[in-house]
Design a protein around this motif. Structure first.
Motif, PDB file in Angstrom:
ATOM      1  N   LEU A  65     -37.866  -7.404  18.890  1.00 57.44           N
ATOM      2  CA  LEU A  65     -38.324  -7.524  17.441  1.00 57.44           C
ATOM      3  C   LEU A  65     -37.289  -7.227  16.496  1.00 57.44           C
ATOM      4  O   LEU A  65     -37.470  -7.357  15.292  1.00 57.44           O
ATOM      5  CB  LEU A  65     -39.630  -6.370  17.203  1.00 57.44           C
ATOM      6  CG  LEU A  65     -40.950  -6.505  18.095  1.00 57.44           C
ATOM      7  CD1 LEU A  65     -41.803  -5.573  18.067  1.00 57.44           C
ATOM      8  CD2 LEU A  65     -41.735  -7.775  17.768  1.00 57.44           C
ATOM      9  N   TYR A  66     -36.100  -6.716  16.786  1.00 57.24           N
ATOM     10  CA  TYR A  66     -35.297  -6.314  16.117  1.00 57.24           C
ATOM     11  C   TYR A  66     -34.064  -7.618  15.959  1.00 57.24           C
ATOM     12  O   TYR A  66     -33.368  -7.543  14.923  1.00 57.24           O
ATOM     13  CB  TYR A  66     -34.313  -5.258  16.645  1.00 57.24           C
ATOM     14  CG  TYR A  66     -33.050  -4.711  15.700  1.00 57.24           C
ATOM     15  CD1 TYR A  66     -33.384  -3.797  14.664  1.00 57.24           C
ATOM     16  CD2 TYR A  66     -31.696  -5.002  15.910  1.00 57.24           C
ATOM     17  CE1 TYR A  66     -32.359  -3.332  13.882  1.00 57.24           C
ATOM     18  CE2 TYR A  66     -30.686  -4.267  15.104  1.00 57.24           C
ATOM     19  CZ  TYR A  66     -31.123  -3.654  14.141  1.00 57.24           C
ATOM     20  OH  TYR A  66     -30.202  -3.351  13.246  1.00 57.24           O
ATOM     21  N   ALA A  67     -34.334  -8.499  16.507  1.00 52.52           N
ATOM     22  CA  ALA A  67     -33.345  -9.642  16.562  1.00 52.52           C
ATOM     23  C   ALA A  67     -33.164 -10.485  15.443  1.00 52.52           C
ATOM     24  O   ALA A  67     -32.343 -11.139  15.094  1.00 52.52           O
ATOM     25  CB  ALA A  67     -33.622 -10.598  17.792  1.00 52.52           C
ATOM     26  N   GLY A  68     -34.325 -10.624  14.407  1.00 55.91           N
ATOM     27  CA  GLY A  68     -34.376 -11.660  13.501  1.00 55.91           C
ATOM     28  C   GLY A  68     -33.278 -11.580  12.483  1.00 55.91           C
ATOM     29  O   GLY A  68     -33.063 -12.573  11.639  1.00 55.91           O
ATOM     30  N   SER A 137     -40.000 -22.676   7.059  1.00 61.40           N
ATOM     31  CA  SER A 137     -39.173 -21.396   7.013  1.00 61.40           C
ATOM     32  C   SER A 137     -39.388 -20.686   8.061  1.00 61.40           C
ATOM     33  O   SER A 137     -38.602 -20.282   8.857  1.00 61.40           O
ATOM     34  CB  SER A 137     -39.091 -20.845   5.731  1.00 61.40           C
ATOM     35  OG  SER A 137     -38.140 -19.940   5.763  1.00 61.40           O
ATOM     36  N   VAL A 138     -40.727 -20.465   8.220  1.00 62.71           N
ATOM     37  CA  VAL A 138     -41.231 -19.477   9.277  1.00 62.71           C
ATOM     38  C   VAL A 138     -40.945 -20.099  10.670  1.00 62.71           C
ATOM     39  O   VAL A 138     -40.614 -19.579  11.661  1.00 62.71           O
ATOM     40  CB  VAL A 138     -42.663 -19.004   9.179  1.00 62.71           C
ATOM     41  CG1 VAL A 138     -43.067 -18.316  10.270  1.00 62.71           C
ATOM     42  CG2 VAL A 138     -42.694 -18.034   8.000  1.00 62.71           C
ATOM     43  N   GLY A 179     -37.668 -13.575  14.620  1.00 58.41           N
ATOM     44  CA  GLY A 179     -37.148 -14.647  13.997  1.00 58.41           C
ATOM     45  C   GLY A 179     -37.796 -15.182  12.861  1.00 58.41           C
ATOM     46  O   GLY A 179     -37.630 -15.410  11.660  1.00 58.41           O
ATOM     47  N   ALA A 180     -39.188 -15.295  13.085  1.00 59.76           N
ATOM     48  CA  ALA A 180     -40.120 -15.897  12.252  1.00 59.76           C
ATOM     49  C   ALA A 180     -40.532 -14.944  10.919  1.00 59.76           C
ATOM     50  O   ALA A 180     -40.383 -15.356   9.845  1.00 59.76           O
ATOM     51  CB  ALA A 180     -41.499 -16.111  12.920  1.00 59.76           C
ATOM     52  N   VAL A 181     -40.545 -13.603  11.259  1.00 56.98           N
ATOM     53  CA  VAL A 181     -40.698 -12.708  10.047  1.00 56.98           C
ATOM     54  C   VAL A 181     -39.525 -12.504   9.370  1.00 56.98           C
ATOM     55  O   VAL A 181     -39.452 -12.662   8.135  1.00 56.98           O
ATOM     56  CB  VAL A 181     -41.556 -11.602  10.609  1.00 56.98           C
ATOM     57  CG1 VAL A 181     -41.719 -10.505   9.437  1.00 56.98           C
ATOM     58  CG2 VAL A 181     -42.750 -11.727  11.245  1.00 56.98           C
ATOM     59  N   ILE A 182     -38.533 -12.088   9.992  1.00 56.14           N
ATOM     60  CA  ILE A 182     -37.256 -11.426   9.420  1.00 56.14           C
ATOM     61  C   ILE A 182     -36.487 -12.675   8.826  1.00 56.14           C
ATOM     62  O   ILE A 182     -36.009 -12.750   7.650  1.00 56.14           O
ATOM     63  CB  ILE A 182     -36.422 -10.517  10.211  1.00 56.14           C
ATOM     64  CG1 ILE A 182     -37.409  -9.381  10.529  1.00 56.14           C
ATOM     65  CG2 ILE A 182     -34.886 -10.356   9.942  1.00 56.14           C
ATOM     66  CD1 ILE A 182     -36.664  -8.422  11.851  1.00 56.14           C
ATOM     67  N   ALA A 183     -35.958 -13.432   9.693  1.00 55.20           N
ATOM     68  CA  ALA A 183     -35.323 -14.650   9.401  1.00 55.20           C
ATOM     69  C   ALA A 183     -36.006 -15.553   8.415  1.00 55.20           C
ATOM     70  O   ALA A 183     -35.731 -16.270   7.622  1.00 55.20           O
ATOM     71  CB  ALA A 183     -34.745 -15.388  10.558  1.00 55.20           C
ATOM     72  N   GLY A 184     -37.287 -16.026   9.030  1.00 58.34           N
ATOM     73  CA  GLY A 184     -38.224 -17.138   8.214  1.00 58.34           C
ATOM     74  C   GLY A 184     -38.629 -16.696   7.104  1.00 58.34           C
ATOM     75  O   GLY A 184     -38.495 -17.250   6.009  1.00 58.34           O
TER      76      GLY A 184
END
Length: 215
Positions: A65-68, A137-138, A179-184
């Motif tokens: 969960l931290y990876a984004g 984006s997500v 990835g979806a939440v943090i990066a996207g």
């Protein structure tokens, strides 16, 4: 009339090709995003050290969960540049920057960067580099997260390769969500924020602040 139409069609096709050609400003801005991303990568890696002990005490796959944060340059770069290769370029150069600064993950950080950038790039390519709304984006962030989870779980250098199958699956799900939440999500918000300031005036993303969210 036929000649005029043919010329107009040829000009339109030529314009479309030019839109996909990288300009000097594209390269410079992409490099700046990547360099900033490298710093973020390094700082994010230090943060990973802080959370690893408490997370491992609860359920190790939760670390996914931290990876984004490691995937932001890929999505942000594409949302701003909007040309083929932007996601892969920004993520790879950012990973290279972290490696140069002294990554605790060694040269494997570069491989991770390439794969994460590819995961995001493939999503944008699936939409023919024409859609840059929140859902895309997500999805791009999720694609980067998916490739991150697969890399960490199944490649010989993967740090959690010893996980049981169920834990690997959980980790991959968590990296995809991250990835979806943090990066996207965050990259999309950042792009809209930058567009409001006017600094994206040279890019197709200059109107990002007023573009539809879902279409």
């Amino acid at each position: 009339m036929t000649d005029i139409s043919a010329q107009h069609g040829s000009a339109s096709r030529s314009s479309a090709r030019r839109n996909y050609s990288w300009r000097v400003v594209d390269i410079v801005v992409a490099a700046l995003i990547a360099v900033a991303g490298g710093v973020i990568f390094w700082a994010w890696s230090q943060g990973a050290n802080l959370i690893s002990t408490p997370v491992n005490a609860v359920y190790p796959p939760l670390s996914g969960l931290y990876a984004g944060g490691w995937m932001i340059p890929a999505v942000l770069g594409m949302l701003i540049i909007r040309k083929p290769g932007a996601a892969l370029f920004c993520e790879t150069v950012a990973a290279t920057g972290e490696l140069i600064m002294g990554s605790q993950y060694g040269t494997t950080v570069l491989i991770s960067g390439i794969l994460q950038g590819l995961g995001a790039e493939l999503v944008f390519a699936a939409f023919l580099y024409r859609k840059f709304n929140l859902p895309v984006s997500v999805l791009a962030g999720a694609g980067a997260g998916l490739f991150c989870g697969l890399n960490d779980s199944f490649m010989p250098w993967g740090w959690n390769i010893a996980y049981e199958a169920g834990d690997k699956l959980a980790y991959i799900v968590f990296t995809t969500i991250s990835g979806a939440v943090i990066a996207g999500g965050l990259a999309w918000l950042a792009t809209r924020g930058l567009a409001k300031t006017g600094v994206l005036g040279s890019f197709a993303s200059r109107k990002a602040a007023t573009e539809p969210v879902f279409s």
